[in-house]
Each structure stands twice: as C-alpha cells, then as structure tokens.
Design an enzyme around this catalytic site. Structure first.
Site, PDB file in Angstrom:
ATOM      1  N   GLY A   1       7.383   0.792  -3.848  1.00 55.24           N
ATOM      2  CA  GLY A   1       8.539  -0.109  -3.953  1.00 55.24           C
ATOM      3  C   GLY A   1       8.047  -1.502  -3.609  1.00 55.24           C
TER       4      GLY A   1
ATOM      5  N   ASN B   1      11.789   9.850   9.552  1.00 57.89           N
ATOM      6  CA  ASN B   1      12.225   9.311   8.267  1.00 57.89           C
ATOM      7  C   ASN B   1      12.569  10.512   7.391  1.00 57.89           C
ATOM      8  OD1 ASN B   1      12.536   8.078   5.805  1.00 57.89           O
ATOM      9  ND2 ASN B   1      10.568   6.998   5.848  1.00 57.89           N
TER      10      ASN B   1
ATOM     11  N   GLY C   1       4.389  -2.438  -2.267  1.00 57.47           N
ATOM     12  CA  GLY C   1       3.970  -1.041  -2.168  1.00 57.47           C
ATOM     13  C   GLY C   1       4.352  -0.354  -3.465  1.00 57.47           C
TER      14      GLY C   1
ATOM     15  N   ARG D   1      14.761   6.055  10.735  1.00 53.29           N
ATOM     16  CA  ARG D   1      14.837   5.092   9.648  1.00 53.29           C
ATOM     17  C   ARG D   1      16.060   5.431   8.806  1.00 53.29           C
ATOM     18  NH1 ARG D   1      11.627   4.221   4.174  1.00 53.29           N
ATOM     19  NH2 ARG D   1      12.186   2.053   3.877  1.00 53.29           N
TER      20      ARG D   1
ATOM     21  N   VAL E   1      -0.303  -2.370  -2.042  1.00 56.22           N
ATOM     22  CA  VAL E   1      -0.940  -3.276  -2.995  1.00 56.22           C
ATOM     23  C   VAL E   1      -1.269  -4.605  -2.319  1.00 56.22           C
ATOM     24  CG1 VAL E   1      -0.666  -4.490  -5.187  1.00 56.22           C
ATOM     25  CG2 VAL E   1       0.323  -2.205  -4.911  1.00 56.22           C
TER      26      VAL E   1
ATOM     27  N   LYS F   1       9.344  12.807   7.404  1.00 57.91           N
ATOM     28  CA  LYS F   1       8.113  12.175   7.891  1.00 57.91           C
ATOM     29  C   LYS F   1       8.318  11.841   9.346  1.00 57.91           C
ATOM     30  CE  LYS F   1       7.003   9.542   3.794  1.00 57.91           C
ATOM     31  NZ  LYS F   1       7.133   8.237   3.242  1.00 57.91           N
TER      32      LYS F   1
ATOM     33  N   ARG G   1      10.118   1.393 -10.733  1.00 59.43           N
ATOM     34  CA  ARG G   1      11.401   0.707 -10.945  1.00 59.43           C
ATOM     35  C   ARG G   1      11.185  -0.579 -11.722  1.00 59.43           C
ATOM     36  NH1 ARG G   1      12.410   0.742  -4.878  1.00 59.43           N
ATOM     37  NH2 ARG G   1      12.770   2.946  -4.446  1.00 59.43           N
TER      38      ARG G   1
ATOM     39  N   HIS H   1      13.721  -2.767   2.768  1.00 63.10           N
ATOM     40  CA  HIS H   1      12.400  -3.029   3.381  1.00 63.10           C
ATOM     41  C   HIS H   1      12.545  -4.026   4.532  1.00 63.10           C
ATOM     42  CE1 HIS H   1      10.189  -2.180  -0.714  1.00 63.10           C
ATOM     43  NE2 HIS H   1      10.310  -1.065  -0.002  1.00 63.10           N
TER      44      HIS H   1
ATOM     45  N   GLU I   1       5.911  -0.012   9.687  1.00 64.14           N
ATOM     46  CA  GLU I   1       7.348   0.196   9.865  1.00 64.14           C
ATOM     47  C   GLU I   1       7.623   1.151  11.020  1.00 64.14           C
ATOM     48  OE1 GLU I   1       7.591   0.553   5.377  1.00 64.14           O
ATOM     49  OE2 GLU I   1       9.652   0.035   5.848  1.00 64.14           O
TER      50      GLU I   1
HETATM   51  P1  AMP Z   1       2.787   1.897  -0.217  1.00 65.50           P
HETATM   52  O1  AMP Z   1       4.087   2.231  -0.897  1.00 65.50           O
HETATM   53  O2  AMP Z   1       2.881   0.706   0.698  1.00 65.50           O
HETATM   54  O3  AMP Z   1       2.109   3.086   0.411  1.00 65.50           O
HETATM   55  O4  AMP Z   1       1.794   1.421  -1.388  1.00 65.50           O
HETATM   56  C1  AMP Z   1       1.426   2.294  -2.421  1.00 65.50           C
HETATM   57  C2  AMP Z   1       0.749   1.468  -3.508  1.00 65.50           C
HETATM   58  O5  AMP Z   1      -0.403   0.804  -2.966  1.00 65.50           O
HETATM   59  C3  AMP Z   1       0.237   2.303  -4.683  1.00 65.50           C
HETATM   60  O6  AMP Z   1       0.629   1.687  -5.898  1.00 65.50           O
HETATM   61  C4  AMP Z   1      -1.267   2.232  -4.544  1.00 65.50           C
HETATM   62  O7  AMP Z   1      -1.890   2.265  -5.775  1.00 65.50           O
HETATM   63  C5  AMP Z   1      -1.443   0.864  -3.920  1.00 65.50           C
HETATM   64  N1  AMP Z   1      -2.769   0.712  -3.332  1.00 65.50           N
HETATM   65  C6  AMP Z   1      -3.314   1.366  -2.293  1.00 65.50           C
HETATM   66  N2  AMP Z   1      -4.616   0.998  -2.138  1.00 65.50           N
HETATM   67  C7  AMP Z   1      -4.884   0.094  -3.128  1.00 65.50           C
HETATM   68  C8  AMP Z   1      -6.038  -0.651  -3.532  1.00 65.50           C
HETATM   69  N3  AMP Z   1      -7.193  -0.550  -2.874  1.00 65.50           N
HETATM   70  N4  AMP Z   1      -5.927  -1.472  -4.590  1.00 65.50           N
HETATM   71  C9  AMP Z   1      -4.763  -1.589  -5.264  1.00 65.50           C
HETATM   72  N5  AMP Z   1      -3.653  -0.912  -4.941  1.00 65.50           N
HETATM   73  C10 AMP Z   1      -3.704  -0.090  -3.885  1.00 65.50           C
END
Ligand code: AMP
Length: 393
Positions: free
Chosen positions: A207, A8, A205, A89, A326, A15, A236, A177, A380
C-alpha cells in the site's frame, strides 16, 4: 523491563510482536495465517529461532490461545517480559476516535460499529480485540490508522459532493497509514532537531500513501474515505476518474463487487505490469519489458505530482522522506523521483542513496542548501507500543 504485545488482526490472520517500547527491541515476532481454513499456519520467531505449527485454527480466539501457548512453551514468558498492555492496530477510527484509546466495552462496540467504513478490516480488528480482552488481563489500547489525520483542515478532508449526502454517510477524507506517517515525521524532527518543518512523507509499501505535515501536524494525505485513493500501489489503482466506475458498470457490465476487486486487487503495478512486487517490476523493466517500464513510469509520475502538490499545500518544503518497503529499499526509485523534482531544489548524493541501513539518514549531498531528502525506516509496531504505553500512563 516492561513490554507491549502488539496485535494486528486481519480477516484470516493475526500478526503480533512483543515489543520493548523503551529500547525498541522486538522480543518475539509472529504470524498466524489461514485462520478458518482447513490447515492454518503459525510462525513464531524469537531472535533467530523460528517455530512453525500447522494445524486447523478455526477462529481468532483459537489463534491467540495457540500464540499464548507458544509464549509459554518456547518463550519469552509474557510475565517475565513484564507485559503492561496489548496494543491493537485498528484501521478505521472514523470521526469518533482521533487518539489511541484504552478499550472498554463501549470502545469495542464502537470499533465494530465502524464496519461500514472499513468492511474488510474493522470487523477483524474488533474480533481480535474481543478475544484478546478475554485472554489477557492487562489494559488494551486501540491505535487507529486514521488518527494522525484527524487534524486535516476542512478544505483538505471535504469532498466536493452534496453536503447532506456526505454527512449522512460519513463521506470525507480520513487517511490511512497514520501511525507510520506520524512515527516517520517525528523521527525526522528528532534527527534534525527541529519541529518547525514542512515535511512530505512518502510511505511506499505494497500500500502507498503520501502526507504533508507542517510542524508535526498532518495537513493533507493521499488516501481518502478508504485506502484506495492516491498513489499507485501494488494492487490498488490510486486516483482515477470516478466516472470510470460508472463506465465499468454500464459499458463493461461489471457489478460493484467486481469493480471493487478490480480496483483494489487487480490494479496498480499488478494491473499494468502483471506483478505487484516492486522488485519484480524493476527487474522486468531492467530487462526491457514494456509493461514494467510503463508501470514504473506511471508510479513515478503520480509520486512527482503529489510531491509538487503537497509542496504547494505546505507553501514550500523542508524535508522529503521515503519510507516502507519500496521507499526504504529502492535506491533507483528514490533517485528517479528526486531527479524529476530538481526544480524544487531537491537532490540526492548517489553514494549516500546507495547505503543500506536500518537507521534514519539524510541522502542529500553534504552542505546541500535546498530541502533535504531522507530515508527513515518505519516501525508501526514500535509506534503502536509507545502510543499504547502513553495512553495508559
Ligand atoms: P511493505 O508493504 O512496506 O512491506 O513493502 C512491500 C513492498 O516493498 C513490495 O512491493 C516489495 O517489492 C518492496 N521492496 C522490498 N524490498 C525492495 C527492494 N530492495 N527494492 C524494491 N522494492 C522492494
């Protein structure tokens, strides 16, 4: 054993994961950051062993040479791991690429030519492909973030603007996504043993995007021409009145790049609450911070609106699934969103919702008669590895 190296490439990062597509195991995971800066950083993890290097890394070619050197030095050896393909990716496939595609010179040029649609991403993706093809003599497969949404009906992908302008500039909803939405919706079907499902997937996430999937086919999604549209994200804005852009230009005096930066990098949770990390927003909200409370309320309001809209698009709902950082980790957010959607027959069991697991799971109460709520961890890299193997077989 056969494995796939998944790459990626970002504008200043690379990555990678070496994945066994059959078992799903990641044999090595790594990241090169700060490519082109005075000091770059390479982190290579094999199991619990982490190797870090800090040195100038002028370009992506040098980054990949260093990564391959580490595979030789600390392992695992790519030859012994039986590498059969490199899966790349690629963010934007435009209308030209609606499936994972084995890369030749034409495809490489085609990806670079989509730069106007994804100026931050496709040039970096194309560079990553170019250097990897020079250094690794195996088939290379491009897996497009837009591809899963190639099935959107015309009514869902058409913006109501002058048709000639839209056509001339390839303006339509593409969606992003897609690899995650495809992987997660397929896992839901596998776990429930049913293909004929009306599903809504919330990829939350940094995003964030929502999709509506009918019997495995994507019928709507919240991201549009670019990943800016739709849900509230880390930085965003998601949906807004397009006239806000004119207002920012004419009244606030911002230029186009400043507006782009404002909406993509300084908005969303960060814009409202000053923080883009959901954990920090939640903890500030728990401490009573009014801006964090508002950010969470706006975030949830948008989610509830999209689930309602997509239930309407699907003519009903069988499964609502949460995924990504999230979605997989925030039990309170899941509970709050589902509570607001009780009218659709959705419910979660608080005990099941509180379980932390890497496995897909139903969090509705046992014996629940309405649509189900699930948590399905996305992957992914594994999806790209499997799609790459399928493309070369
Ligand atoms: P990603 O882009 O899928 O890696 O997700 C990143 C997001 O997931 C960030 O906003 C993190 O704060 C959130 N995140 C990770 N662990 C937690 C958690 N235990 N509770 C709430 N948000 C989380």
């Amino acid at each position: 054993m056969s494995t796939v190296l998944v790459l990626n490439s970002g504008s200043s990062s690379l990555k990678y994961q070496l994945v066994n597509p059959a078992s799903g195991e990641a044999l090595a995971v790594g990241l090169v950051e700060k490519i082109g800066e005075p000091v770059g950083v390479l982190t290579h993890e094999v199991g619990d062993d982490e190797t870090t290097r800090e040195l100038p890394i002028p370009d992506h070619g040098e980054a990949l040479r260093l990564v391959l050197g580490l595979f030789d030095e600390v392992g695992p050896s790519l030859d012994e791991a039986g590498i059969v393909a490199v899966g790349h990716r690629v963010v934007h496939g435009g209308t030209a690429y609606s499936h994972p595609t084995v890369v030749d010179d034409d495809v490489e040029a085609g990806i670079a030519a989509l730069a106007p649609l994804a100026p931050l991403h496709n040039p970096a993706n194309a560079t990553g492909i170019k250097v990897a093809r020079e250094l690794l003599d195996v088939p290379h497969v491009a897996v497009f973030d837009t591809a899963f949404f190639a099935t959107l009906p015309e009514a869902a992908y058409t913006y109501a603007i002058d048709a000639a302008v839209a056509k001339a500039h390839q303006i339509r909803r593409y969606g992003f996504h897609g690899t995650s939405h495809e992987y997660v919706s397929q896992r839901v079907s596998e776990v429930l043993g049913r293909q004929d499902l009306r599903q809504i997937v919330l990829h939350l996430g940094n995003g964030a995007s929502a999709s509506a999937v009918a019997s495995g086919v994507a019928v709507d999604t919240s991201m549009g021409l670019t990943p800016l549209e739709g849900l509230v994200m880390g930085t965003r804005s998601g949906d807004l009145d397009p006239a806000i852009v004119f207002h920012l230009r004419r009244v606030a005096g911002l230029d186009v790049d400043e507006i782009d930066n404002l909406l993509n990098k300084q908005s969303g949770l960060k814009g409202i609450a000053g923080r883009n990390d959901m954990r920090e927003v939640r903890s500030a909200a728990d401490d009573g911070d009014p801006a964090a409370l508002l950010a969470l309320a706006v975030y949830r309001h948008r989610l509830v609106k999209y689930v309602g809209a997509y239930a309407a698009v699907l003519g009903g709902l069988d499964v609502l699934t949460f995924t990504a950082g999230v979605g997989e980790n925030s039990a309170p957010l899941r509970q709050e969103v589902v509570d607001a959607l009780g009218f659709l027959g959705l419910a979660v069991d608080p005990e099941k919702n509180a379980v932390r697991s890497k496995e897909p799971r139903v969090i509705s109460p046992d014996g629940h008669e309405g649509p189900l709520v699930m948590v399905v961890p996305t992957n992914e890299e594994l999806a790209i590895a499997r799609l790459s193997v399928a493309a070369i077989s």
